[in-house]
Design an enzyme around this catalytic site. Sequence first.
Site, PDB file in Angstrom:
ATOM      1  N   LYS A   1       0.840  -1.197   0.000  1.00  0.00           N
ATOM      2  CA  LYS A   1       0.000   0.000   0.000  1.00  0.00           C
ATOM      3  C   LYS A   1       0.881   1.255   0.000  1.00  0.00           C
ATOM      4  O   LYS A   1       2.094   1.178   0.222  1.00  0.00           O
ATOM      5  CB  LYS A   1      -0.923  -0.056   1.221  1.00  0.00           C
TER       6      LYS A   1
ATOM      7  N   ASN B   1      -1.676   0.005   7.280  1.00  0.00           N
ATOM      8  CA  ASN B   1      -1.085  -1.289   7.618  1.00  0.00           C
ATOM      9  C   ASN B   1      -0.246  -1.929   6.503  1.00  0.00           C
ATOM     10  O   ASN B   1      -0.111  -3.145   6.419  1.00  0.00           O
ATOM     11  CB  ASN B   1      -2.152  -2.240   8.173  1.00  0.00           C
TER      12      ASN B   1
ATOM     13  N   GLU C   1      -9.021 -10.749  -7.696  1.00  0.00           N
ATOM     14  CA  GLU C   1      -8.109  -9.612  -7.560  1.00  0.00           C
ATOM     15  C   GLU C   1      -7.001  -9.634  -8.618  1.00  0.00           C
ATOM     16  O   GLU C   1      -6.623  -8.587  -9.155  1.00  0.00           O
ATOM     17  CB  GLU C   1      -7.519  -9.594  -6.144  1.00  0.00           C
TER      18      GLU C   1
ATOM     19  N   TYR D   1     -12.052  -3.183  -3.160  1.00  0.00           N
ATOM     20  CA  TYR D   1     -12.570  -3.334  -1.797  1.00  0.00           C
ATOM     21  C   TYR D   1     -14.106  -3.385  -1.762  1.00  0.00           C
ATOM     22  O   TYR D   1     -14.703  -3.032  -0.737  1.00  0.00           O
ATOM     23  CB  TYR D   1     -12.050  -2.197  -0.916  1.00  0.00           C
TER      24      TYR D   1
ATOM     25  N   HIS E   1      -1.511  -5.554   1.572  1.00  0.00           N
ATOM     26  CA  HIS E   1      -2.739  -6.322   1.371  1.00  0.00           C
ATOM     27  C   HIS E   1      -2.395  -7.722   0.890  1.00  0.00           C
ATOM     28  O   HIS E   1      -1.455  -7.896   0.113  1.00  0.00           O
ATOM     29  CB  HIS E   1      -3.615  -5.649   0.301  1.00  0.00           C
TER      30      HIS E   1
HETATM   31  P1  ATP Z   1      -6.313  -6.462   3.334  1.00  0.00           P
HETATM   32  O1  ATP Z   1      -7.621  -6.786   2.620  1.00  0.00           O
HETATM   33  O2  ATP Z   1      -5.842  -5.051   3.081  1.00  0.00           O
HETATM   34  O3  ATP Z   1      -5.286  -7.501   3.121  1.00  0.00           O
HETATM   35  P2  ATP Z   1      -7.370  -7.589   5.726  1.00  0.00           P
HETATM   36  O4  ATP Z   1      -7.909  -8.652   4.824  1.00  0.00           O
HETATM   37  O5  ATP Z   1      -6.465  -7.998   6.840  1.00  0.00           O
HETATM   38  O6  ATP Z   1      -6.594  -6.488   4.903  1.00  0.00           O
HETATM   39  P3  ATP Z   1      -9.982  -6.376   5.666  1.00  0.00           P
HETATM   40  O7  ATP Z   1     -11.040  -6.662   6.642  1.00  0.00           O
HETATM   41  O8  ATP Z   1     -10.069  -6.945   4.287  1.00  0.00           O
HETATM   42  O9  ATP Z   1      -8.566  -6.765   6.337  1.00  0.00           O
HETATM   43  O10 ATP Z   1      -9.851  -4.797   5.567  1.00  0.00           O
HETATM   44  C1  ATP Z   1      -9.191  -4.213   4.460  1.00  0.00           C
HETATM   45  C2  ATP Z   1      -8.386  -3.030   4.924  1.00  0.00           C
HETATM   46  O11 ATP Z   1      -9.267  -2.046   5.438  1.00  0.00           O
HETATM   47  C3  ATP Z   1      -7.426  -3.301   6.064  1.00  0.00           C
HETATM   48  O12 ATP Z   1      -6.205  -3.835   5.651  1.00  0.00           O
HETATM   49  C4  ATP Z   1      -7.240  -1.918   6.623  1.00  0.00           C
HETATM   50  O13 ATP Z   1      -6.303  -1.162   5.839  1.00  0.00           O
HETATM   51  C5  ATP Z   1      -8.609  -1.315   6.446  1.00  0.00           C
HETATM   52  N1  ATP Z   1      -9.382  -1.434   7.678  1.00  0.00           N
HETATM   53  C6  ATP Z   1      -9.917  -2.553   8.201  1.00  0.00           C
HETATM   54  N2  ATP Z   1     -10.532  -2.317   9.359  1.00  0.00           N
HETATM   55  C7  ATP Z   1     -10.382  -0.975   9.590  1.00  0.00           C
HETATM   56  C8  ATP Z   1     -10.784  -0.081  10.623  1.00  0.00           C
HETATM   57  N3  ATP Z   1     -11.481  -0.507  11.669  1.00  0.00           N
HETATM   58  N4  ATP Z   1     -10.428   1.212  10.497  1.00  0.00           N
HETATM   59  C9  ATP Z   1      -9.723   1.655   9.443  1.00  0.00           C
HETATM   60  N5  ATP Z   1      -9.307   0.870   8.429  1.00  0.00           N
HETATM   61  C10 ATP Z   1      -9.637  -0.415   8.502  1.00  0.00           C
HETATM   62 MG    MG Z   2      -9.021  -8.217   3.091  1.00  0.00          MG
END
Ligand code: ATP
Ligand code: MG
Length: 136
Positions: free
Chosen positions: A9, A112, A126, A49, A115
Amino acid sequence: LEQTYIMIKPDGVQRGLIGEVIKRFEAKGYYLRALKLQNVEQAHAEEHYIDLKSKPFYGGLVKYICSAPVVAMVWEGKSVVSTGRKIIGATNPLASEPGTIRGDFCIDVGRNIIHGSDSVESAKREIGLWFPEGLA
Ligand code: ATP
Ligand code: MG
């Protein structure tokens, strides 16, 4: 062979963590199948997303992904989807174990670094979205 979509990211790119991420996946034994640096359009981030559309952080998440270039990658190898998620660590970096990428390099769920696809089906969707031209 199984494939997954991994994306560094904007914060990960800006913090100089591209090499660190690639190093960890390579060291584990995975094969880098495709890689590009890309500026992300809003509609494209929204599509990526789409499953999170109803979440309160969706708008901020899309803005974050579009704020600067990302590194889009396809990695290949045995169980790369689930093992890749382990290498990355839990979504909230405060819950990610030390030794994972998020556990070692960040503290904010909204920044974070990386992804990884959450299932083989998501990975297929994706990879198609980010590499519509196909893999070389
Ligand atoms: P990614 O899809 O990015 O690999 P993930 O699968 O661990 O992450 P998801 O639930 O898919 O988590 O959420 C996608 C992204 O949305 C997270 O990586 C984070 O950047 C963001 N995100 C998730 N929860 C929150 C939150 N509570 N507040 C802000 N951003 C969030
Ligand atoms: Mg995810």
